[in-house]
Design a protein around this motif. Structure first.
Motif, PDB file in Angstrom:
ATOM      1  N   LEU A 193       0.833  -1.212   0.000  1.00 54.60           N
ATOM      2  CA  LEU A 193       0.000   0.000   0.000  1.00 54.60           C
ATOM      3  C   LEU A 193       0.861   1.252   0.000  1.00 54.60           C
ATOM      4  O   LEU A 193       0.626   2.197  -0.771  1.00 54.60           O
ATOM      5  N   HIS A 194       1.860   1.272   0.877  1.00 58.34           N
ATOM      6  CA  HIS A 194       2.725   2.446   0.977  1.00 58.34           C
ATOM      7  C   HIS A 194       3.508   2.656  -0.314  1.00 58.34           C
ATOM      8  O   HIS A 194       3.668   3.793  -0.788  1.00 58.34           O
ATOM      9  N   LEU A 195       4.009   1.579  -0.906  1.00 58.26           N
ATOM     10  CA  LEU A 195       4.759   1.692  -2.156  1.00 58.26           C
ATOM     11  C   LEU A 195       3.884   2.255  -3.276  1.00 58.26           C
ATOM     12  O   LEU A 195       4.323   3.113  -4.057  1.00 58.26           O
ATOM     13  N   ILE A 196       2.636   1.777  -3.354  1.00 56.37           N
ATOM     14  CA  ILE A 196       1.738   2.265  -4.405  1.00 56.37           C
ATOM     15  C   ILE A 196       1.461   3.752  -4.242  1.00 56.37           C
ATOM     16  O   ILE A 196       1.565   4.538  -5.196  1.00 56.37           O
ATOM     17  N   LEU A 197       1.089   4.150  -3.040  1.00 53.88           N
ATOM     18  CA  LEU A 197       0.774   5.565  -2.801  1.00 53.88           C
ATOM     19  C   LEU A 197       1.969   6.446  -3.113  1.00 53.88           C
ATOM     20  O   LEU A 197       1.831   7.517  -3.719  1.00 53.88           O
ATOM     21  N   THR A 198       3.151   6.018  -2.703  1.00 54.00           N
ATOM     22  CA  THR A 198       4.364   6.801  -2.975  1.00 54.00           C
ATOM     23  C   THR A 198       4.641   6.860  -4.469  1.00 54.00           C
ATOM     24  O   THR A 198       4.973   7.923  -5.015  1.00 54.00           O
ATOM     25  N   ALA A 199       4.514   5.731  -5.153  1.00 57.16           N
ATOM     26  CA  ALA A 199       4.772   5.693  -6.593  1.00 57.16           C
ATOM     27  C   ALA A 199       3.806   6.581  -7.362  1.00 57.16           C
ATOM     28  O   ALA A 199       4.160   7.129  -8.416  1.00 57.16           O
ATOM     29  N   LEU A 200       2.591   6.743  -6.857  1.00 57.29           N
ATOM     30  CA  LEU A 200       1.586   7.574  -7.522  1.00 57.29           C
ATOM     31  C   LEU A 200       1.697   9.044  -7.140  1.00 57.29           C
ATOM     32  O   LEU A 200       0.889   9.866  -7.587  1.00 57.29           O
ATOM     33  N   GLY A 201       2.682   9.375  -6.301  1.00 54.34           N
ATOM     34  CA  GLY A 201       2.919  10.776  -5.964  1.00 54.34           C
ATOM     35  C   GLY A 201       2.047  11.329  -4.867  1.00 54.34           C
ATOM     36  O   GLY A 201       1.949  12.555  -4.705  1.00 54.34           O
ATOM     37  N   VAL A 202       1.414  10.480  -4.083  1.00 49.79           N
ATOM     38  CA  VAL A 202       0.603  10.954  -2.959  1.00 49.79           C
ATOM     39  C   VAL A 202       1.541  11.429  -1.856  1.00 49.79           C
ATOM     40  O   VAL A 202       2.500  10.743  -1.500  1.00 49.79           O
ATOM     41  N   GLY A 203       1.277  12.618  -1.313  1.00 44.36           N
ATOM     42  CA  GLY A 203       2.167  13.157  -0.294  1.00 44.36           C
ATOM     43  C   GLY A 203       1.528  14.278   0.497  1.00 44.36           C
ATOM     44  O   GLY A 203       0.297  14.438   0.503  1.00 44.36           O
ATOM     45  N   PRO A 204       2.338  15.049   1.208  1.00 42.52           N
ATOM     46  CA  PRO A 204       1.824  16.133   2.057  1.00 42.52           C
ATOM     47  C   PRO A 204       0.893  17.068   1.294  1.00 42.52           C
ATOM     48  O   PRO A 204       1.164  17.437   0.150  1.00 42.52           O
ATOM     49  N   GLY A 205      -0.201  17.418   1.939  1.00 44.84           N
ATOM     50  CA  GLY A 205      -1.188  18.294   1.325  1.00 44.84           C
ATOM     51  C   GLY A 205      -2.289  17.560   0.597  1.00 44.84           C
ATOM     52  O   GLY A 205      -3.303  18.160   0.237  1.00 44.84           O
ATOM     53  N   ASP A 206      -2.110  16.258   0.382  1.00 45.83           N
ATOM     54  CA  ASP A 206      -3.111  15.468  -0.331  1.00 45.83           C
ATOM     55  C   ASP A 206      -4.063  14.783   0.638  1.00 45.83           C
ATOM     56  O   ASP A 206      -3.748  14.580   1.813  1.00 45.83           O
ATOM     57  N   GLU A 207      -5.216  14.415   0.108  1.00 44.58           N
ATOM     58  CA  GLU A 207      -6.179  13.599   0.843  1.00 44.58           C
ATOM     59  C   GLU A 207      -6.463  12.334   0.040  1.00 44.58           C
ATOM     60  O   GLU A 207      -6.460  12.358  -1.190  1.00 44.58           O
TER      61      GLU A 207
END
Length: 506
Positions: A193-207
């Motif tokens: 899950l963490h790898l996918i979110l990171t790979a998709l560019g999810v980060g600070p400021g996002d929901e």
């Protein structure tokens, strides 16, 4: 960026995709788990007599002697003959008791399967023992194979214990089986899950919109990226994230939707696909429990930008350890995940780190073991489906009890979960009858101390509360549905639930 030149690290570096890696050079060791003899004669899930001629990878023989019948097959403990050194046996098949139920179609036996399917269904405890929620002897018939693989890999000339040729073959086998662009094995479903979110560019400021009912990683993985989970309510029947409620939670800061398949039911992925497209959002599919499930012809995990599976012991394709995989139709996403899982290396230039990654690498012994067990996965899943269908047929309509939606499309049967008005009383009754059950999520995620501060912020501001999720947390109770249950055990569970419901409401 492509993946054609980035699928390998030199020997000893750990990705197992480049030239010079992937050959087990120990003399006399068979490293291709597809070359064992007798692969067509295993009787797991069979309907005929036990075999006695099939050899699993040269070390294990199936030597049954009895007839296989009805929904459950396999011996009770203590019926195995003595094991000759060097030849672990799956033996002593006996006719399991048939289901004695109200009129209706009896669940037919499943097909024969290839080696690696593990024990024949219905080799759990005798009916005088407790009915276990998860089988305590899940890998009993695979123990000699596991020990052999441990010795092979531990004494092999390569001395490669992570991300070697076996991991590569495991990934490619799953990729081809699914029709995916890439499959990346990693250390756990949570890590996936963490790898996918990171790979998709999810980060600070996002929901990221996630279901209010589910496992902690749904929220924790989002928080680990610096983004904020926004909790959505669930559908009261499927217990998966409600697409309309999720739509109401979308704000200008929303970066992704992350529905999760729950218990035995896939989320409404067609509607989530449409919603993500309409809102310009990434779609992450938490399919950790749903390997083998298919909805409208599309395998679980391949509906969105990426999905994942968990291989922890209790999952449908569990193994004796932690592990998971990211699955995707997008080569670029797969490439980024592959780098992230190995400290940001590209798989070609050892020691050069292109992004900040993590250590989420996969174990070679587990990869080989999963390759060994993969041929029997479909039969084990079919066994679970037949048990679930039996529960649904005989428990639907009971007063105070709601069964999962019937059917097979979009079903995974990781566990079979009821909603009971008097959940705790039913749980106590089943325990007294020797039936183990499980309450997965006694509280919703926003009601958990770890995530309550988050829920008081973005989630509460973006929509109403979570009445259906809270109701499900209060009422849900999961029954045993694993493939090693005997017919008698399945009937025992069924009758215990019926007796309680009819007595308390009669």
């Amino acid at each position: 960026m492509t993946t054609t030149s980035t699928h390998g690290l030199p020997a000893g570096n750990g990705d197992g995709r480049g030239p010079g890696t992937g050959a087990d050079t120990a003399p006399g060791v068979d490293t291709d788990l597809s070359t064992g003899t007798g692969s067509g004669t295993s009787t797991d899930f069979g309907t005929g007599t036990g075999s006695g001629t099939g050899t699993d990878f040269g070390t294990e023989t199936d030597s049954g002697t009895g007839a296989v019948t009805a929904l459950g097959i396999g011996p009770a403990p203590g019926t195995d003959p003595a094991v000759v050194p060097g030849a672990a046996t799956d033996s002593g098949f006996r006719a399991a008791p048939e289901l004695h139920t109200a009129p209706g179609p009896r669940i037919a036996p499943g097909p024969r399967t290839a080696p690696g399917s593990g024990p024949a269904p219905g080799t759990g405890p005798t009916t005088g023992d407790r009915v276990p929620f998860f089988p305590p002897d899940l890998f009993h018939e695979d123990r000699d194979t596991l020990l052999r693989l441990l010795h092979e890999i531990g004494t092999g000339a390569e001395q490669k214990f992570i991300l070697g040729d076996r991991t590569r073959r495991f990934e490619e086998t799953l990729r081809d089986r699914l029709g995916a662009a890439d499959v990346v094995a990693c250390s756990s479903g949570t890590s996936a899950l963490h790898l996918i979110l990171t790979a998709l560019g999810v980060g600070p400021g996002d929901e990221v919109v996630v279901p209010a009912l589910g496992c902690a990683p749904l929220a924790a993985a989002v928080l680990h990226t610096g983004a904020v989970p926004v909790f959505g309510d669930v559908d009261p029947r499927t217990l998966t994230l409600d697409p309309e409620d999720a739509r109401a939670r979308v704000t200008p800061r929303t970066k992704a939707l992350m529905p999760a398949h729950m218990f035995s039911v896939m989320a409404d992925m067609p509607r989530f696909t449409a919603l993500a497209a309409a809102e310009g959002l990434r779609l992450v599919e938490d399919s950790a429990v749903a390997q083998g499930a298919v909805l409208d012809g599309t395998p679980a995990g391949l509906w969105g930008d990426a999905g994942l599976y968990s291989f922890v012991q209790v999952k449908s394709f569990g193994m004796p350890g932690e592990g998971g995989a990211v699955v995707t139709r997008d080569e670029e996403t797969g490439h980024r995940v592959r780098m992230l899982r190995n400290h940001g290396q590209d798989g070609v230039h050892r020691g050069l780190h292109h992004v900040i990654g993590v250590n989420s690498r996969f174990d070679e012994i587990q990869a080989a073991f999963q390759l060994h067990r993969l041929p029997g996965l479909d039969a084990r899943l079919e066994r679970r489906a037949r048990i679930a269908a039996h529960y649904t047929e005989h428990l639907t309509g009971l007063p105070g009890v709601t069964t999962p939606p019937p059917g097979t499309d979009g079903r995974c049967y990781y566990v079979y979960t009821l909603l009971a008005d008097d959940r705790d009383a039913l749980r106590d009754h089943l325990s007294a009858e020797g039936v183990d059950t499980h309450v997965y999520y006694p509280k919703t995620l926003p009601d958990q101390a770890a995530f309550a501060p988050v829920a008081a912020g973005a989630s509460a501001a973006s929509g109403p509360g979570w009445p259906h999720a809270r109701d499900a947390a209060r009422r849900q109770l999961s029954l045993p549905v694993h493939h090693r249950l005997t017919d008698a055990q399945v009937e025992r569970v069924t009758e215990a639930v019926r007796a309680h419901a009819l007595r308390t409401r009669g």
